[in-house]
Design a protein around this motif. Structure first.
Motif, PDB file in Angstrom:
ATOM      1  N   UNK A   1       0.830  -1.189  -0.174  1.00 26.69           N
ATOM      2  CA  UNK A   1      -0.019  -0.066  -0.053  1.00 26.69           C
ATOM      3  C   UNK A   1       0.964   1.297   0.067  1.00 26.69           C
ATOM      4  N   UNK A   2       0.577   1.961  -0.774  1.00 28.56           N
ATOM      5  CA  UNK A   2       1.617   3.332  -0.876  1.00 28.56           C
ATOM      6  C   UNK A   2       1.204   4.412   0.116  1.00 28.56           C
ATOM      7  N   UNK A   3       1.925   4.802   0.947  1.00 28.31           N
ATOM      8  CA  UNK A   3       1.441   5.744   2.008  1.00 28.31           C
ATOM      9  C   UNK A   3       2.193   7.071   2.059  1.00 28.31           C
ATOM     10  N   UNK A   4       1.723   8.063   2.674  1.00 29.63           N
ATOM     11  CA  UNK A   4       2.442   9.348   2.846  1.00 29.63           C
ATOM     12  C   UNK A   4       2.190   9.463   4.435  1.00 29.63           C
ATOM     13  N   UNK A   5       2.992  10.095   5.126  1.00 27.00           N
ATOM     14  CA  UNK A   5       3.039  10.264   6.516  1.00 27.00           C
ATOM     15  C   UNK A   5       3.028  11.916   6.828  1.00 27.00           C
ATOM     16  N   UNK A   6       2.019  12.227   7.700  1.00 27.82           N
ATOM     17  CA  UNK A   6       1.950  13.593   8.146  1.00 27.82           C
ATOM     18  C   UNK A   6       2.011  13.573   9.747  1.00 27.82           C
ATOM     19  N   UNK A   7       2.607  14.455  10.446  1.00 25.86           N
ATOM     20  CA  UNK A   7       2.720  14.580  11.816  1.00 25.86           C
ATOM     21  C   UNK A   7       1.308  14.765  12.218  1.00 25.86           C
ATOM     22  N   UNK A   8       1.242  14.043  13.690  1.00 24.36           N
ATOM     23  CA  UNK A   8      -0.152  13.980  14.180  1.00 24.36           C
ATOM     24  C   UNK A   8      -0.428  15.259  15.038  1.00 24.36           C
ATOM     25  N   UNK A   9       0.511  16.177  15.398  1.00 27.45           N
ATOM     26  CA  UNK A   9       0.334  17.357  15.802  1.00 27.45           C
ATOM     27  C   UNK A   9      -0.658  18.228  15.097  1.00 27.45           C
ATOM     28  N   UNK A  10      -1.390  19.126  15.885  1.00 24.69           N
ATOM     29  CA  UNK A  10      -2.086  20.078  15.131  1.00 24.69           C
ATOM     30  C   UNK A  10      -1.797  21.077  14.068  1.00 24.69           C
ATOM     31  N   UNK A  11      -0.429  21.450  14.271  1.00 23.32           N
ATOM     32  CA  UNK A  11       0.316  22.584  13.628  1.00 23.32           C
ATOM     33  C   UNK A  11       0.628  21.830  12.122  1.00 23.32           C
ATOM     34  N   UNK A  12       0.446  20.531  12.119  1.00 18.30           N
ATOM     35  CA  UNK A  12       0.996  20.009  10.612  1.00 18.30           C
ATOM     36  C   UNK A  12      -0.440  19.432  10.114  1.00 18.30           C
ATOM     37  N   UNK A  13      -1.390  20.080  10.277  1.00 13.90           N
ATOM     38  CA  UNK A  13      -2.691  19.734   9.926  1.00 13.90           C
ATOM     39  C   UNK A  13      -2.704  20.001   8.301  1.00 13.90           C
ATOM     40  N   UNK A  14      -2.011  21.040   7.711  1.00 13.82           N
ATOM     41  CA  UNK A  14      -1.863  21.363   6.421  1.00 13.82           C
ATOM     42  C   UNK A  14      -1.342  20.202   5.522  1.00 13.82           C
ATOM     43  N   UNK A  15      -0.372  19.629   5.958  1.00 12.81           N
ATOM     44  CA  UNK A  15       0.097  18.215   5.398  1.00 12.81           C
ATOM     45  C   UNK A  15      -0.718  17.214   5.162  1.00 12.81           C
ATOM     46  N   UNK A  16      -1.539  17.059   6.454  1.00 12.45           N
ATOM     47  CA  UNK A  16      -2.654  16.294   6.033  1.00 12.45           C
ATOM     48  C   UNK A  16      -3.579  16.647   4.934  1.00 12.45           C
ATOM     49  N   UNK A  17      -3.871  17.827   4.881  1.00 11.96           N
ATOM     50  CA  UNK A  17      -4.927  18.292   3.823  1.00 11.96           C
ATOM     51  C   UNK A  17      -4.168  18.085   2.347  1.00 11.96           C
ATOM     52  N   UNK A  18      -2.986  18.362   2.347  1.00  9.47           N
ATOM     53  CA  UNK A  18      -1.893  18.057   0.942  1.00  9.47           C
ATOM     54  C   UNK A  18      -2.302  16.483   0.454  1.00  9.47           C
ATOM     55  N   UNK A  19      -1.652  15.678   1.539  1.00 10.67           N
ATOM     56  CA  UNK A  19      -1.628  14.344   1.145  1.00 10.67           C
ATOM     57  C   UNK A  19      -2.918  13.885   0.777  1.00 10.67           C
ATOM     58  N   UNK A  20      -4.019  14.342   1.539  1.00  4.86           N
ATOM     59  CA  UNK A  20      -5.496  13.634   1.456  1.00  4.86           C
ATOM     60  C   UNK A  20      -5.802  14.160   0.041  1.00  4.86           C
ATOM     61  N   UNK A  21      -5.532  15.341  -0.531  1.00  3.90           N
ATOM     62  CA  UNK A  21      -5.977  15.909  -1.834  1.00  3.90           C
ATOM     63  C   UNK A  21      -5.247  15.119  -2.831  1.00  3.90           C
ATOM     64  N   UNK A  22      -3.804  14.850  -2.526  1.00  2.83           N
ATOM     65  CA  UNK A  22      -2.848  14.506  -3.747  1.00  2.83           C
ATOM     66  C   UNK A  22      -3.170  12.942  -3.869  1.00  2.83           C
ATOM     67  N   UNK A  23      -2.992  12.230  -2.524  1.00  3.75           N
ATOM     68  CA  UNK A  23      -3.098  10.784  -2.641  1.00  3.75           C
ATOM     69  C   UNK A  23      -4.426  10.157  -2.944  1.00  3.75           C
ATOM     70  N   UNK A  24      -5.711  10.841  -2.598  1.00  2.68           N
ATOM     71  CA  UNK A  24      -6.976  10.212  -2.563  1.00  2.68           C
ATOM     72  C   UNK A  24      -6.814   8.981  -1.929  1.00  2.68           C
ATOM     73  N   UNK A  25      -6.505   8.929  -0.653  1.00  3.27           N
ATOM     74  CA  UNK A  25      -6.352   7.617   0.161  1.00  3.27           C
ATOM     75  C   UNK A  25      -7.524   6.836   0.233  1.00  3.27           C
TER      76      UNK A  25
END
Length: 243
Positions: free
Chosen positions: A86-110
């Motif tokens: 399974x291809x995966x991306x990793x974002x930090x679980x802390x709130x300050x990194x929520x933008x990375x979650x947004x980007x990965x979610x948008x680009x990966x369509x997980x």
């Protein structure tokens, strides 16, 4: 020396059997126990079967939100994703990194989002509708404080939690988060959980109160697993097993 040669040479070197020193909070302060490479390999195999039970398979994509200090379970999940191809991306679980979650979610369509935290959801709430964002995601495994938020938004999230040094991972039946019975003994006393190392665990850990409110369900789960299930108090208000 070429990178391939360097890696081949590194594999021949001796390495300590200890992979991680796991530190976790208890009512009496921080406790610690070891995690060997052999134990990590067994934890990975168990996590692989848990994720396979959610339908994860080769060619799919996942977003993992985790912090570096959570390597004792994060590496097991990463190893499971690799085993399942399974291809995966990793974002930090802390709130300050929520933008990375947004980007990965948008680009990966997980197909799966694993380890969502309440802090990440709080960060996202100012810029996105978390219901609209995660309802299309087939598998959402979230931390206990995030699960009620997601379920109120119509996302059928399952629980992923650290129970001391053990990983608890809920199956699609949503009847509580499974803990590997071959590696850990979990129980409850006065409404709070405790954990001890199982017979297979090389690293010793006597029965240790965790100060985590919850209860333990035994017996065979509808998914077929005999592993005990922990039902954490923070998720109980919006958690009910599926029929």
């Amino acid at each position: 020396m070429a990178r391939a040669d360097t890696l081949a040479h590194a594999r021949e070197l001796e390495r300590p059997e200890l992979a991680y020193l796991v530190r976790f909070p208890t009512p009496d302060g921080v406790r610690e126990t070891g995690l060997t490479w052999t134990e990590l390999a067994r934890d990975t195999a168990w996590a692989t079967e848990r994720l396979r039970g959610h339908g994860l398979a080769s060619g799919q994509r996942a977003l993992l939100t985790a912090s570096g200090f959570e390597g004792f379970w994060g590496q097991a999940v990463i190893g499971a994703l690799c085993t399942l191809r399974v291809t995966y991306g990793i974002a930090e679980a802390m709130g300050w990194d929520h933008r990375r979650t947004t980007v990965f979610h948008r680009e990966l369509h997980p197909d799966a989002v694993i380890g969502l935290s309440a802090e990440t959801l709080e960060g996202l709430s100012g810029t996105a509708d978390v219901g609209e964002m995660f309802r299309p995601t087939r598998v959402v495994l979230a931390r206990p404080a995030a699960v009620p938020v997601l379920r109120r938004a119509g996302v059928p999230a399952c629980v992923l939690a650290a129970v001391g040094p053990a990983l608890a991972l809920e199956c699609p039946e949503r009847g509580g988060a499974h803990v590997n019975a071959a590696e850990w003994r979990v129980g409850e006393r006065d409404g709070e959980l405790h954990v001890a190392a199982g017979e297979l665990r090389t690293s010793p850990l006597a029965e240790t109160p965790l100060g985590i409110r919850g209860r333990v369900a035994g017996g065979r789960c509808a998914c077929g697993s005999e592993d005990p299930r922990v039902l954490l108090a923070v998720a109980d208000s919006s958690s009910s097993p599926r029929s």
